[in-house]
Design an enzyme around this catalytic site. Sequence first.
Site, PDB file in Angstrom:
ATOM      1  CE  LYS A  93     -16.067   8.534 -13.396  1.00  0.00           C
ATOM      2  NZ  LYS A  93     -17.144   8.916 -14.306  1.00  0.00           N
TER       3      LYS A  93
ATOM      4  N   GLY B  22     -23.386   8.409 -30.744  1.00  0.00           N
ATOM      5  CA  GLY B  22     -24.079   8.795 -29.522  1.00  0.00           C
ATOM      6  C   GLY B  22     -23.264   9.766 -28.698  1.00  0.00           C
ATOM      7  CB  ALA B  23     -23.129  10.341 -25.051  1.00  0.00           C
ATOM      8  CB  ALA B  24     -18.712   7.937 -26.259  1.00  0.00           C
TER       9      ALA B  24
ATOM     10  CG  ASN C  71     -15.129  -2.754 -21.821  1.00  0.00           C
ATOM     11  OD1 ASN C  71     -14.787  -3.913 -22.003  1.00  0.00           O
ATOM     12  ND2 ASN C  71     -14.569  -1.986 -20.911  1.00  0.00           N
TER      13      ASN C  71
ATOM     14  CG  ASN D  76     -10.066   2.821 -17.302  1.00  0.00           C
ATOM     15  OD1 ASN D  76     -10.892   3.647 -16.907  1.00  0.00           O
ATOM     16  ND2 ASN D  76      -9.862   1.686 -16.670  1.00  0.00           N
ATOM     17  CG  ASN D  77     -13.846   7.471 -19.759  1.00  0.00           C
ATOM     18  OD1 ASN D  77     -13.264   7.079 -20.773  1.00  0.00           O
ATOM     19  ND2 ASN D  77     -15.054   8.008 -19.801  1.00  0.00           N
TER      20      ASN D  77
ATOM     21  CE1 TYR E 106     -24.686  21.595  13.528  1.00  0.00           C
ATOM     22  CE2 TYR E 106     -25.428  21.080  15.748  1.00  0.00           C
ATOM     23  CZ  TYR E 106     -25.711  21.307  14.401  1.00  0.00           C
ATOM     24  OH  TYR E 106     -26.987  21.230  13.951  1.00  0.00           O
TER      25      TYR E 106
ATOM     26  CG  ASP F 154     -20.935   8.091 -19.739  1.00  0.00           C
ATOM     27  OD1 ASP F 154     -20.071   7.365 -19.234  1.00  0.00           O
ATOM     28  OD2 ASP F 154     -22.069   8.220 -19.260  1.00  0.00           O
TER      29      ASP F 154
ATOM     30  CG  ASP G 268     -23.062   5.156 -16.384  1.00  0.00           C
ATOM     31  OD1 ASP G 268     -22.269   5.374 -17.307  1.00  0.00           O
ATOM     32  OD2 ASP G 268     -22.810   4.368 -15.458  1.00  0.00           O
TER      33      ASP G 268
END
Length: 467
Positions: free
Chosen positions: A169, A271-273, A363, A392-393, A114, A237, A212
Amino acid sequence: MASVPSVSYSITVRLEVPAGGRAVSQITHVVENAGGIVTALDVNTAGHETLRIDVTIATRDTQHAEAIAGALERIDSVKIHKVSDRTFLMHLGGKIEMQSKVPLRNRDELSMAYTPGVARVSLAIARNPEDVRRLTIKRNSVAVVTDGSAVLGLGNIGPEAALPVMEGKAALFKRFAGIDAWPICLDTQDTDEIVRTVQILAPAFGGINLEDISAPRCFEVEARLRELLDIPVFHDDQHGTAICVLAALTNALGVVGKDIGTVRITMAGAGAAGSAILKLLMYAGARNLVVCDYAGAVHKGRDDLDDSLRWIAEHTNEGGYSGDLRGAVKDADVFIGVSAPGILNGDDIATMSPDAIVFALANPEPEVSPDEAREHAAVVATGRSDYPNQINNVLAFPGVFRGLLDAQADGVTLDMLAAAAKALAEVVTPDELGPNYIVPSVFHPDVSTRVAGAVREAAGGRPRTEA
């Protein structure tokens, strides 16, 4: 779909029982009769007259756990002291923390870490801003950003309720790729505010993981941030799911001996996915695709198309099919669902082509019962952990960001996503490949390193085909 006991709903019950007699065997018998599974039984304290024991039980859901606790309480001479939900216990105080990487044991170390020593480092970065990646956490940090509008399958539950998911996450980033990730939960769902907030936070991070955020807002947020920032912006996603699906499909096609360029693919979910999966599959060579949403097949003749659906209509469904999902599935080689539970049944899967492939990824309840699908399809994958071939992402995003950070990439391209998918698919060796093993375990030691290496190599050439 009937659920089965799961560690996600496991409880630990502290009981006081007589030291002698059959109380312990009675406890196990009562739990099993109630449909639970005893996974551990530990003596907490022992005396001449009584024992205090902790019984850990896997249950189906909260109501099932309460019913089992009630059944235990009704056993003669057994007294319940406490019932603990193990998932909630894990979350007490949060799941992540910050730790210093350097010792601060004395005045000399403090003066370097510091003031006054740190001022020299700050001045060096001011003279040469590129040094920020070398001299700060920016080189290994990712912001996990959400507005809480589309959390898991729970819907628009807000930023506070999203925080446990974002913490999880961040924990996965650290566990699987050694990346320091920070949950950023925004109390706004205004696109302009989200974009501006992330823009002004970006100097501290080497990458942005959008998470999300509901469609169609997520498309605009990602596109605008990619224009504004000089660090990678990755909507998990969308692109994490797309990588995993392409990897799994590559191996599934290998199992049944079909080619991505010739198979007929029906998708549920635009949609998004769904949009990201579609674009990556097309980039990988898929040509014959029909996409369905809640109104049926997406085609040029529909009068309810927004910009995203219009793009889909213009690039798929060359035959102009205008019927429903069940009709679109008939004679298809591949079904990919990222939509809603229970929209198909086994009879629908029976109308698909021989050696069909079914990815039912909604899911926790898939688009079609995996048990019914397996009666008619050659390969079945889900998003669930209690069936083979879990998509699974976590198979993708840790390695992707590891590669992006190591390459000091300033963006994400389709070349990188395709390279990641190829590397992930190749973790499964030819000797291992089969109908029940088309993707590796998330704990396979080679997953993150292989994906990271492929992304790092793809980032070296920097072709500008934006993902």
